[in-house]
Design a protein around this motif. Structure first.
Motif, PDB file in Angstrom:
ATOM      1  N   SER A   3      22.741  12.311   7.928  1.00 29.44           N
ATOM      2  CA  SER A   3      22.529  12.372   9.371  1.00 29.44           C
ATOM      3  C   SER A   3      23.435  11.358  10.050  1.00 29.44           C
ATOM      4  CB  SER A   3      21.077  12.047   9.698  1.00 29.44           C
ATOM      5  OG  SER A   3      20.216  12.965   9.088  1.00 29.44           O
ATOM      6  N   SER A  18      11.121   3.485  21.568  1.00 28.47           N
ATOM      7  CA  SER A  18      10.979   4.864  22.008  1.00 28.47           C
ATOM      8  C   SER A  18      12.267   5.650  21.757  1.00 28.47           C
ATOM      9  CB  SER A  18      10.614   4.893  23.493  1.00 28.47           C
ATOM     10  OG  SER A  18      10.587   6.212  23.962  1.00 28.47           O
ATOM     11  N   ALA A  21      12.569   6.283  18.041  1.00 27.31           N
ATOM     12  CA  ALA A  21      11.648   7.316  17.558  1.00 27.31           C
ATOM     13  C   ALA A  21      12.142   8.720  17.886  1.00 27.31           C
ATOM     14  CB  ALA A  21      10.253   7.089  18.136  1.00 27.31           C
ATOM     15  N   PHE A  22      12.557   8.959  19.132  1.00 27.65           N
ATOM     16  CA  PHE A  22      12.946  10.335  19.431  1.00 27.65           C
ATOM     17  C   PHE A  22      14.301  10.701  18.867  1.00 27.65           C
ATOM     18  CE2 PHE A  22      15.878  10.260  22.961  1.00 27.65           C
ATOM     19  CZ  PHE A  22      15.496   9.240  23.807  1.00 27.65           C
ATOM     20  N   GLU A  24      15.297   9.653  15.890  1.00 34.13           N
ATOM     21  CA  GLU A  24      14.949   9.969  14.499  1.00 34.13           C
ATOM     22  C   GLU A  24      14.280  11.335  14.403  1.00 34.13           C
ATOM     23  OE1 GLU A  24      12.753   6.525  13.182  1.00 34.13           O
ATOM     24  OE2 GLU A  24      14.601   5.500  12.574  1.00 34.13           O
ATOM     25  N   GLU A  25      13.408  11.658  15.367  1.00 36.26           N
ATOM     26  CA  GLU A  25      12.777  12.981  15.391  1.00 36.26           C
ATOM     27  C   GLU A  25      13.820  14.083  15.527  1.00 36.26           C
ATOM     28  OE1 GLU A  25       9.898  13.069  18.551  1.00 36.26           O
ATOM     29  OE2 GLU A  25       8.736  11.424  17.660  1.00 36.26           O
ATOM     30  N   ALA A  26      14.918  13.786  16.200  1.00 38.02           N
ATOM     31  CA  ALA A  26      15.992  14.759  16.404  1.00 38.02           C
ATOM     32  C   ALA A  26      16.951  14.820  15.211  1.00 38.02           C
ATOM     33  CB  ALA A  26      16.760  14.436  17.679  1.00 38.02           C
ATOM     34  N   GLY A  27      16.711  13.995  14.193  1.00 36.57           N
ATOM     35  CA  GLY A  27      17.527  14.064  12.983  1.00 36.57           C
ATOM     36  C   GLY A  27      18.602  13.005  12.841  1.00 36.57           C
ATOM     37  N   ARG A 105      13.759  12.181  28.135  1.00 37.14           N
ATOM     38  CA  ARG A 105      14.376  11.925  26.833  1.00 37.14           C
ATOM     39  C   ARG A 105      15.332  13.033  26.436  1.00 37.14           C
ATOM     40  NH1 ARG A 105       9.796  11.704  22.336  1.00 37.14           N
ATOM     41  NH2 ARG A 105      10.700  13.435  21.231  1.00 37.14           N
TER      42      ARG A 105
END
Length: 117
Positions: A3, A18, A21-22, A24-27, A105
């Protein structure tokens, strides 16, 4: 396939976490969040991100030196700041994507995706 790494430089802990986190959630993998220019520059001594998210005002001053180093290396970055973009800002901060806090975001993610592509 690894990634892409995104450097996050933000001196407000909750905002930095924040963003981390988002992303990382998106890859993405995240370097940081770093609260100062010094911390981010130290990381850059051994790391190379695909893109970066920079707050303008950090604990140790404006992120202009960091922006200059990223430009020198050809690494795209977005400024994510509570400050409005102004024509009298340092040349290192001109002509880059600028998002004024707060933004959805998804807007920040679109900017990072465009840089990391």
């Amino acid at each position: 396939m690894d990634s892409p790494v995104v450097l996050v430089v933000e001196d407000q802990a909750l905002i930095g976490l924040s963003i981390e986190a988002f992303l990382e959630e998106a890859g993405y993998r995240v370097a940081g969040p770093f609260a100062s220019n010094a911390e981010a520059m130290a990381w850059l001594d051994g790391g190379t991100p695909r893109a970066a998210v920079l707050d303008l005002g950090l604990k140790d001053g404006l992120s202009t030196r960091l922006a200059e180093e990223l430009r020198r290396r050809g690494i795209g970055f977005v400024v994510y700041s509570g400050h409005a973009q102004r024509p009298d800002l340092a040349p290192e901060l001109q002509g880059v994507p600028w998002l004024r806090k707060p933004v959805p975001r998804e807007d920040l993610l679109k900017a990072v995706e465009a840089l990391a592509a």
